[in-house]
Design a protein around this motif. Structure first.
Motif, PDB file in Angstrom:
ATOM      1  N   VAL A 303      10.906  -6.835  36.244  1.00 24.57           N
ATOM      2  CA  VAL A 303      11.372  -5.947  37.041  1.00 24.57           C
ATOM      3  C   VAL A 303      12.667  -6.092  37.654  1.00 24.57           C
ATOM      4  N   GLY A 304      12.657  -7.285  38.291  1.00 24.91           N
ATOM      5  CA  GLY A 304      13.642  -7.764  39.086  1.00 24.91           C
ATOM      6  C   GLY A 304      14.696  -7.897  38.416  1.00 24.91           C
ATOM      7  N   ILE A 334       5.750  -9.528  33.146  1.00 28.13           N
ATOM      8  CA  ILE A 334       4.894  -8.467  33.551  1.00 28.13           C
ATOM      9  C   ILE A 334       5.516  -7.152  32.782  1.00 28.13           C
ATOM     10  N   ILE A 335       6.325  -7.218  32.073  1.00 26.50           N
ATOM     11  CA  ILE A 335       7.014  -5.924  31.369  1.00 26.50           C
ATOM     12  C   ILE A 335       6.813  -5.969  29.849  1.00 26.50           C
ATOM     13  N   ASN A 336       6.679  -4.788  29.601  1.00 28.71           N
ATOM     14  CA  ASN A 336       6.545  -4.862  27.807  1.00 28.71           C
ATOM     15  C   ASN A 336       7.657  -5.105  27.018  1.00 28.71           C
ATOM     16  N   GLU A 337       8.961  -4.636  27.764  1.00 29.09           N
ATOM     17  CA  GLU A 337      10.216  -4.877  26.935  1.00 29.09           C
ATOM     18  C   GLU A 337      10.898  -6.123  26.679  1.00 29.09           C
ATOM     19  N   LYS A 338      11.392  -6.289  25.737  1.00 34.76           N
ATOM     20  CA  LYS A 338      12.416  -7.690  25.741  1.00 34.76           C
ATOM     21  C   LYS A 338      13.697  -7.237  26.226  1.00 34.76           C
ATOM     22  N   LEU A 339      14.485  -7.816  27.141  1.00 38.56           N
ATOM     23  CA  LEU A 339      15.632  -7.298  27.777  1.00 38.56           C
ATOM     24  C   LEU A 339      16.763  -7.841  26.863  1.00 38.56           C
ATOM     25  N   THR A 357       8.857  -0.816  31.552  1.00 40.26           N
ATOM     26  CA  THR A 357       7.358  -0.325  31.915  1.00 40.26           C
ATOM     27  C   THR A 357       6.556  -1.619  32.030  1.00 40.26           C
ATOM     28  N   ILE A 358       5.624  -1.293  32.893  1.00 38.12           N
ATOM     29  CA  ILE A 358       4.532  -2.706  33.296  1.00 38.12           C
ATOM     30  C   ILE A 358       3.573  -2.882  32.182  1.00 38.12           C
ATOM     31  N   ASN A 359       3.335  -4.103  32.027  1.00 28.43           N
ATOM     32  CA  ASN A 359       2.254  -4.561  31.137  1.00 28.43           C
ATOM     33  C   ASN A 359       1.109  -4.888  32.188  1.00 28.43           C
TER      34      ASN A 359
END
Length: 370
Positions: A303-304, A334-339, A357-359
């Motif tokens: 997120v950060g 803790i996120i679903n995406e791979k940045l 989005t949050i996992n």
């Protein structure tokens, strides 16, 4: 639309090294953070992150002042970022470390606004100035062999800029930089970061001459954060550009550095600045003053890191490779995406809000309040 309440979830996520991450500041085996969820009266919400490597950590900051800030901002207009900052500063104005907590709250509000308006956060920061930013990978302390192993791993993934942590063993540090340069030649950029390890400017100047001969592109925070006279001396005499980090938290620090002439480059953190708005203001000050600007990492979880990525796209100028990959320093996220990262660049996130989005299963796994 007004803010109803703020929810905090403290987190502890292991670092991705198999052992403690070491710098001149100490050793860390996990990241201490907190997920922030700002709820609006009508049911909308946004997410942010409290990230801090300093004494209290993210979870400690939440215990320290989280409820006070939550109470203070309840009822504020979601879209009034200026009022948000004024209110938070009035409620907790005596703690610089609380900037990291304020940043997490502001981050969540920006995420909410972006979702409500169906636009990415970088648009809320003034628009996109670039599609990608060159990235720098930090290399923790260790033996020369351990540092070379870290670099080899990420060189194979396309990274071409590395920041070596130095400051505990002069000879070993120089040997490490020399061996890295010997192994990779001019195919990589090398930065070094002392994390305030030194106290004597003339000693640092001698070190900087040797680093210059090894092609180092910047020497980060070699002296204490308030040693302005020493930093100015180094800027005037060192052939390696002097970068400040711990000396610049908020825009007032940046203005003091510009007026005092003790920095060639500022390495700015969203968390330490107190949020995206103030970090962007520092970027503008650097741009106006002709001072270099780049972006650092605590490091943050996903997120950060997403928030930092948006600053990277919106900043008026980027002078050196940036650490927009904080979440890759952890074993999990803790996120679903791979940045998106490719060939040594971090790419923009173009979805609404922060674009992540949050996992919640991962949040449940790493939360420390149950």
């Amino acid at each position: 639309m007004t803010i109803k309440e703020i929810e905090y979830i403290p987190l502890k996520v292991p670092r991705d090294y198999g052992k403690k991450w070491r710098t001149a500041l100490g050793a860390h085996s996990y990241g201490d953070a907190a997920l922030v969820i700002v709820h609006e009266e009508g049911g909308a919400f946004g997410v942010g992150e409290v990230s801090s490597i300093w004494d209290a950590g993210g979870s400690g900051l939440v215990r320290y002042a989280g409820q006070k800030l939550s109470n203070s901002v309840a009822g504020l207009d979601v879209f009034d970022i200026s009022a948000l900052h004024k209110t938070m500063d009035a409620a907790v104005g005596w703690s610089r470390e609380a900037y990291c907590l304020k940043a997490g709250i502001e981050m969540a509000v920006y995420d909410m606004i972006g979702k409500l308006k169906d636009m990415p956060v970088y648009q809320l920061l003034g628009g996109k100035n670039r599609e990608k930013v060159p990235i720098s990978r930090s290399v923790g302390m260790g033996t020369v062999e351990e540092r070379l192993e870290q670099i080899s791993n990420f060189y194979g993934k396309g990274y071409r800029a590395f920041k070596l942590k130095i400051g505990t063993d002069y000879n070993e540090d120089l040997k490490a930089v020399a061996e890295v340069r010997k192994a990779y030649g001019d195919t990589i950029l090398i930065r070094v970061d002392a994390n305030m390890a030194f106290s004597e400017p003339k000693f640092v100047l001698n070190l900087s001459e040797k680093l210059y001969d090894l092609g180092v592109i910047s020497l980060e925070q070699p002296l204490g954060p308030r040693n302005f006279e020493g930093l100015k001396f180094l800027r005037e005499h060192s052939r390696v550009p002097i970068m400040i980090d711990e000396s610049v938290w908020d825009p007032a620090d940046a203005l003091e550095a510009i007026r005092g002439g003790f920095a060639d480059i500022m390495n700015v953190y969203v968390s330490e600045s107190g949020g995206l708005r103030k970090a962007r203001l520092i970027a503008d000050l650097c741009d106006i003053a002709g001072i270099g600007f780049c972006i650092g990492s605590m490091p943050e979880l996903g997120v950060g890191t997403a928030a930092v990525r948006h600053l990277g796209m919106a900043a008026p100028v980027i002078s050196q490779p940036c650490d927009l990959i904080g979440n890759t320093y952890f074993a999990d996220d803790i996120i679903n995406e791979k940045l998106p990262v490719k060939d040594g660049f971090a790419y923009s996130l173009d979805g609404p809000g922060l674009g992540v989005t949050i996992n919640w299963d991962k949040v449940d796994k790493y939360r420390t309040d149950r």
